[in-house]
Enzyme design. Structure first.
Site, PDB file in Angstrom:
ATOM      1  NE  ARG A 112      10.820  33.155  35.062  1.00  0.00           N
ATOM      2  CZ  ARG A 112       9.660  32.578  34.309  1.00  0.00           C
ATOM      3  NH1 ARG A 112       9.204  31.522  34.146  1.00  0.00           N
ATOM      4  NH2 ARG A 112       9.749  34.282  33.631  1.00  0.00           N
ATOM      5  CE  LYS A 134      31.555  34.544  45.399  1.00  0.00           C
ATOM      6  NZ  LYS A 134      32.129  35.682  44.633  1.00  0.00           N
ATOM      7  CD  GLU A 176      42.495  31.108  45.215  1.00  0.00           C
ATOM      8  OE1 GLU A 176      41.863  31.535  46.424  1.00  0.00           O
ATOM      9  OE2 GLU A 176      42.341  31.917  44.243  1.00  0.00           O
ATOM     10  CE  LYS A 218      34.633  29.292  48.892  1.00  0.00           C
ATOM     11  NZ  LYS A 218      34.580  29.827  47.414  1.00  0.00           N
ATOM     12  CD  GLU A 228      31.491  38.236  47.761  1.00  0.00           C
ATOM     13  OE1 GLU A 228      32.005  37.477  47.677  1.00  0.00           O
ATOM     14  OE2 GLU A 228      31.237  38.833  46.970  1.00  0.00           O
ATOM     15  NE  ARG A 232      31.980  33.840  49.287  1.00  0.00           N
ATOM     16  CZ  ARG A 232      30.144  33.209  48.901  1.00  0.00           C
ATOM     17  NH1 ARG A 232      29.057  32.824  49.413  1.00  0.00           N
ATOM     18  NH2 ARG A 232      30.584  32.314  47.877  1.00  0.00           N
ATOM     19  CG  ASN A 236      39.203  40.547  47.877  1.00  0.00           C
ATOM     20  OD1 ASN A 236      38.691  39.297  46.242  1.00  0.00           O
ATOM     21  ND2 ASN A 236      38.454  41.263  47.458  1.00  0.00           N
ATOM     22  CG  HIS A 239      41.728  36.357  45.337  1.00  0.00           C
ATOM     23  ND1 HIS A 239      42.694  35.791  46.250  1.00  0.00           N
ATOM     24  CD2 HIS A 239      41.256  35.931  44.683  1.00  0.00           C
ATOM     25  CE1 HIS A 239      42.166  35.033  45.938  1.00  0.00           C
ATOM     26  NE2 HIS A 239      41.661  34.718  45.407  1.00  0.00           N
ATOM     27  CG  HIS A 243      40.542  39.945  40.810  1.00  0.00           C
ATOM     28  ND1 HIS A 243      40.152  39.728  42.179  1.00  0.00           N
ATOM     29  CD2 HIS A 243      40.746  38.712  40.588  1.00  0.00           C
ATOM     30  CE1 HIS A 243      39.692  38.504  41.984  1.00  0.00           C
ATOM     31  NE2 HIS A 243      40.099  37.945  41.144  1.00  0.00           N
ATOM     32  CG  HIS A 256      42.932  32.977  39.861  1.00  0.00           C
ATOM     33  ND1 HIS A 256      42.670  34.354  39.816  1.00  0.00           N
ATOM     34  CD2 HIS A 256      42.300  31.961  40.427  1.00  0.00           C
ATOM     35  CE1 HIS A 256      42.167  34.826  40.816  1.00  0.00           C
ATOM     36  NE2 HIS A 256      42.043  32.737  41.459  1.00  0.00           N
TER      37      HIS A 256
END
Ligand SMILES: NC(=O)c1ccc[n+]([C@@H]2O[C@H](COP(=O)([O-])OP(=O)(O)OC[C@H]3O[C@@H](n4cnc5c(N)ncnc54)[C@H](O)[C@@H]3O)[C@@H](O)[C@H]2O)c1
Length: 353
Positions: A112, A134, A176, A218, A228, A232, A236, A239, A243, A256
């Site tokens: 945990r 993340k 990025e 960032k 998010e 945030r 994207n 992206h 994506h 990517h």
């Protein structure tokens, strides 16, 4: 950082990490270092030199995005158990975004949650994936489908690890960084334009400045919106297009960074069509991407396929596509009113026969 503050230590030497840890982690504590063979050959000795006061166990897994999955998580868990890692233990991710995401998810879920440190060794990991808390693994139904917000104790960023990074990997991080410049730092954009040649030659002082500024964008955005829920989404930028492109191409034949690059070019095209930015700004964006060898066009897919893929983006809200567009170089906004016609037009401009 809001809620869960943690230091991002820049230009920190790998061998000095122990001095930092001694402030919060008892000598003798178990530390599981998760990495990949190539990175271990290059950097593990330096890292371990600073960890002599701890019980250190190294575990590795093969490089590749396909390794970021539940089977690998289970195998790493087995190795952690064999080491006897307990709740007081610490996990260190030494590597790029794949290692950071996987080791971070292991840290978030093992017993945990155990303490976790990011030691990013790719440009993408230093400017992007190590920051923001993340962590995730992929599932056949989607990338990063199983994940958590699990901030590290610290991010330990040694710029010298980038000396060995292959150029194609550096390009992923540059895409990025250009994104960060477009959405949040006009001066960074000017800087990138001015120092293209020095960046390509990897001049140390220029890279340090570039990385620090990129990180700052960032940090600013994720600090405002840790979980998010709002701003945030700006990260994207490029992206939703990227994506869709990666997915339409079955994640083969395109990196990517290349997907993000074409996505940034497409976002600039729509922003110009809508009158948010001038054609001269679109040109600057396209030129900067090309200067770093990043593409602004693609072939082998149709605009129709790409539009269909955009409908499946997990960042869409209430059935509406959320598209991030630049409103000038250095500022971006989220739009929910981009019509499919506008998106098709943007795709037509980047897809070449
Ligand atoms: N958590 C987040 O917020 C976030 C954000 C962006 C991306 N990501 C994730 O990051 C991952 C991509 O990360 P990446 O681009 O760092 O790729 P990666 O981790 O696969 O690393 C790329 C390659 O470079 C090698 N490598 C790493 N450091 C090196 C070094 N210093 N010298 C030589 N080789 C080195 C690795 O072994 C690997 O072969 C994706 O899984 C993506 O989903 C996560």
């Amino acid at each position: 950082m809001a809620g869960h503050p943690y230091p991002i230590c820049l230009d920190a030497k790998l061998e000095d990490i122990g001095k930092h840890l001694q402030r919060t982690i008892q000598p003798g504590t178990q530390i599981l270092v998760v990495s990949q063979e190539k990175i271990v050959e290059l950097y593990f000795q330096r890292l371990a030199a600073g960890l002599r006061e701890y019980q250190v166990q190294l575990v590795t897994f093969p490089a590749g995005e396909e390794e970021k999955n539940l089977n690998r998580l289970q195998a790493l868990t087995t190795e952690a158990v064999a080491f006897g890692l307990n709740r007081e233990g610490v996990i260190i991710a030494l590597g790029g975004g794949v290692v950071g995401d996987l080791a971070g998810f292991l840290a978030a879920t093992y017993m945990r949650g155990v303490r976790f440190l990011q030691v990013p060794t790719t440009l993408l990991a230093q400017v992007d994936s190590s920051i923001g808390g993340k962590v995730a693994v992929n599932h056949p139904a989607g990338k990063n489908l199983l994940g958590a917000f699990y901030p590290p104790l610290a991010v330990w960023t040694d710029f010298s690890t980038l000396d060995t990074l292959p150029w194609e990997e550096a390009q992923n991080g540059l895409a990025e960084t250009i994104k960060h410049a477009i959405l949040g730092d006009q001066e960074l954009f000017d800087f990138l334009e001015k120092y293209v040649e020095q960046i390509k030659k990897r001049e140390g002082s220029i890279w340090r400045e570039m990385i620090s500024r990129s990180i700052a964008v960032k940090v600013r955005i994720v600090s405002e919106d840790e979980k998010e829920k709002g701003t945030r989404a700006l990260l994207n930028l490029g992206h939703s297009f990227g994506h869709a492109l990666e997915s339409a191409m079955g994640y083969t034949g395109i990196t990517h960074g290349q997907g993000v690059s074409i996505g940034l070019a497409a976002a600039a095209n729509i922003a110009q069509q809508r009158g948010h930015i001038k054609s001269q700004e679109t040109q600057r964006i396209h030129t900067l991407l090309r200067d770093f060898g990043l593409p602004v066009n693609i072939s082998g897919v149709t605009p129709e396929q790409l539009l269909l893929k955009m409908g499946a983006d997990k960042k869409n809200r209430e059935g509406k596509k959320v598209i991030i567009l630049p409103v000038r170089i250095g500022r971006a906004m989220a739009f929910r009113d981009c019509s499919d016609d506008e998106l098709m037009q943007a795709w037509r401009e980047v897809v070449v026969c």
